[in-house]
Write a protein that holds these residues in place. Structure first.
Motif, PDB file in Angstrom:
ATOM      1  N   SER A  64       0.861  -1.181   0.000  1.00  0.00           N
ATOM      2  CA  SER A  64       0.000   0.000   0.000  1.00  0.00           C
ATOM      3  C   SER A  64       0.888   1.218   0.000  1.00  0.00           C
ATOM      4  O   SER A  64       2.067   1.116   0.329  1.00  0.00           O
ATOM      5  N   SER A  91      12.124  -7.917   7.367  1.00  0.00           N
ATOM      6  CA  SER A  91      13.003  -7.478   6.280  1.00  0.00           C
ATOM      7  C   SER A  91      14.307  -6.914   6.812  1.00  0.00           C
ATOM      8  O   SER A  91      14.401  -6.468   7.957  1.00  0.00           O
ATOM      9  N   ARG A 139      17.573   1.639   6.144  1.00  0.00           N
ATOM     10  CA  ARG A 139      16.963   2.831   6.752  1.00  0.00           C
ATOM     11  C   ARG A 139      17.298   2.889   8.250  1.00  0.00           C
ATOM     12  O   ARG A 139      17.463   1.850   8.896  1.00  0.00           O
ATOM     13  N   GLU A 146      14.099 -11.161  -2.417  1.00  0.00           N
ATOM     14  CA  GLU A 146      13.837  -9.993  -3.262  1.00  0.00           C
ATOM     15  C   GLU A 146      14.411  -8.795  -2.550  1.00  0.00           C
ATOM     16  O   GLU A 146      14.592  -8.819  -1.330  1.00  0.00           O
ATOM     17  N   PHE A 152      12.258   4.926  -1.247  1.00  0.00           N
ATOM     18  CA  PHE A 152      12.561   6.198  -0.567  1.00  0.00           C
ATOM     19  C   PHE A 152      14.057   6.344  -0.268  1.00  0.00           C
ATOM     20  O   PHE A 152      14.455   6.775   0.817  1.00  0.00           O
ATOM     21  N   THR A 198      14.044  -9.073   1.594  1.00  0.00           N
ATOM     22  CA  THR A 198      13.461 -10.177   2.353  1.00  0.00           C
ATOM     23  C   THR A 198      14.460 -11.313   2.520  1.00  0.00           C
ATOM     24  O   THR A 198      14.853 -11.920   1.522  1.00  0.00           O
ATOM     25  N   GLU A 236       2.824   4.831  -6.233  1.00  0.00           N
ATOM     26  CA  GLU A 236       2.684   3.490  -5.637  1.00  0.00           C
ATOM     27  C   GLU A 236       1.286   2.942  -5.881  1.00  0.00           C
ATOM     28  O   GLU A 236       1.104   1.770  -6.187  1.00  0.00           O
TER      29      GLU A 236
HETATM   30  P1  5GP Z   1       8.978   1.856   5.996  1.00  0.00           P
HETATM   31  O1  5GP Z   1      10.294   2.581   5.838  1.00  0.00           O
HETATM   32  O2  5GP Z   1       7.816   2.800   6.131  1.00  0.00           O
HETATM   33  O3  5GP Z   1       9.026   0.814   7.071  1.00  0.00           O
HETATM   34  O4  5GP Z   1       8.732   1.064   4.631  1.00  0.00           O
HETATM   35  C1  5GP Z   1       8.758   1.723   3.412  1.00  0.00           C
HETATM   36  C2  5GP Z   1       8.298   0.828   2.295  1.00  0.00           C
HETATM   37  O5  5GP Z   1       9.229  -0.247   2.104  1.00  0.00           O
HETATM   38  C3  5GP Z   1       6.942   0.191   2.550  1.00  0.00           C
HETATM   39  O6  5GP Z   1       6.159   0.326   1.384  1.00  0.00           O
HETATM   40  C4  5GP Z   1       7.257  -1.254   2.776  1.00  0.00           C
HETATM   41  O7  5GP Z   1       6.214  -2.084   2.324  1.00  0.00           O
HETATM   42  C5  5GP Z   1       8.504  -1.436   1.928  1.00  0.00           C
HETATM   43  N1  5GP Z   1       9.307  -2.575   2.380  1.00  0.00           N
HETATM   44  C6  5GP Z   1       9.571  -2.959   3.652  1.00  0.00           C
HETATM   45  N2  5GP Z   1      10.334  -4.064   3.663  1.00  0.00           N
HETATM   46  C7  5GP Z   1      10.540  -4.405   2.364  1.00  0.00           C
HETATM   47  C8  5GP Z   1      11.240  -5.482   1.727  1.00  0.00           C
HETATM   48  O8  5GP Z   1      11.826  -6.375   2.342  1.00  0.00           O
HETATM   49  N3  5GP Z   1      11.225  -5.500   0.371  1.00  0.00           N
HETATM   50  C9  5GP Z   1      10.584  -4.540  -0.372  1.00  0.00           C
HETATM   51  N4  5GP Z   1      10.627  -4.667  -1.699  1.00  0.00           N
HETATM   52  N5  5GP Z   1       9.917  -3.523   0.204  1.00  0.00           N
HETATM   53  C10 5GP Z   1       9.891  -3.447   1.549  1.00  0.00           C
END
Ligand code: 5GP
Length: 218
Positions: free
Chosen positions: A23, A48, A52, A83, A88, A94, A167
């Motif tokens: 999302s 994951s 960041r 993957e 950002f 993963t 997105e």
């Molecule tokens: P946030 O920084 O807000 O935790 O995540 C930012 C974005 O990164 C979100 O859209 C989240 O779904 C995506 N994201 C988090 N972990 C992973 C990952 O392991 N692989 C990918 N491709 N996107 C991820």
């Protein structure tokens, strides 16, 4: 054989599935994921790796594995990620091993990943993947959720608003779409999706044995 000694349908051996939630930031996906995990013992979260910086409330190993860029690169080069994508300006990926173990054991795995990661998982995991896109009920709701979250700097919030529209354009790539107007209703929709997907004939590997057992007892 009496009815009491027959295994329940839920105890029939089955292959695990991978449930992906994507999302735009602020659509309520993280809350939904947390509630789904709390309400269902057979699904666990894929944690994951990311480059960041951790937010104040985040815990290493529970929310993410926080890595330096060099460590992340080593993981990708060693083939340790199923993957990965840049989102950002940071890398997210993963870890492969926990997913493989869960699938083999017939357990389900929940992913909070973006559309790039979902495309990669779809290519690798095929029919094991069930993907759900969560949409906000309106642009105003998305904005107010992002502002009230208060975990990111104003600059990051602005960047995320700008990203949200692009997105959101990926919704047609998903199996299911849930508009998150009400958290309880959305959770119930997610649970319905999970239940229906678990009952798919091809996932219930133990059915043949189960039915043979019934037929033999007749
Ligand atoms: P946030 O920084 O807000 O935790 O995540 C930012 C974005 O990164 C979100 O859209 C989240 O779904 C995506 N994201 C988090 N972990 C992973 C990952 O392991 N692989 C990918 N491709 N996107 C991820």
């Amino acid at each position: 054989m009496s009815d009491e000694t027959l295994p329940m349908i839920s105890t029939v051996e089955r292959r695990g599935l991978l449930l992906v939630l994507s999302s735009p930031s602020g659509a309520g996906k993280t809350t939904l994921a947390r509630q789904l995990l709390q309400s269902d013992a057979n699904i666990s979260m894929s944690v994951s790796a990311t480059t960041r910086t951790a937010r104040p409330a985040e815990v290493e190993g529970r929310d993410y594995f926080f890595k330096s860029e060099a460590d992340f690169e080593r993981m990708t080069e060693a083939g340790g990620l199923l993957e990965w994508a840049k989102v950002f300006g940071n890398y997210y990926g993963t870890p492969k091993a926990p997913v493989e173990v869960a699938l083999k054991d017939g357990r389900d795995v929940l992913f909070d990943i973006d559309w790039q990661g979902t495309q990669q998982l779809g290519g690798k995991m095929g029919a094991d993947l069930v993907s759900v896109f969560i949409l906000p009920p309106s642009g105003a709701a998305l904005e107010s959720r992002l502002m009230s979250r208060n975990q990111d700097s104003e600059e990051v919030v602005r960047a995320r608003m700008a990203e949200a529209s692009s997105e959101m354009s990926h919704w047609p790539e998903y199996n299911y779409v849930v508009i998150n107007s009400d958290l309880d209703e959305s959770l119930s929709a997610l649970r319905s999706i999970l239940t229906a997907e678990r009952l798919k004939r091809e996932r219930q590997r133990g059915l043949e044995k189960f039915v043979r057992g019934i037929r033999d007892s007749l």
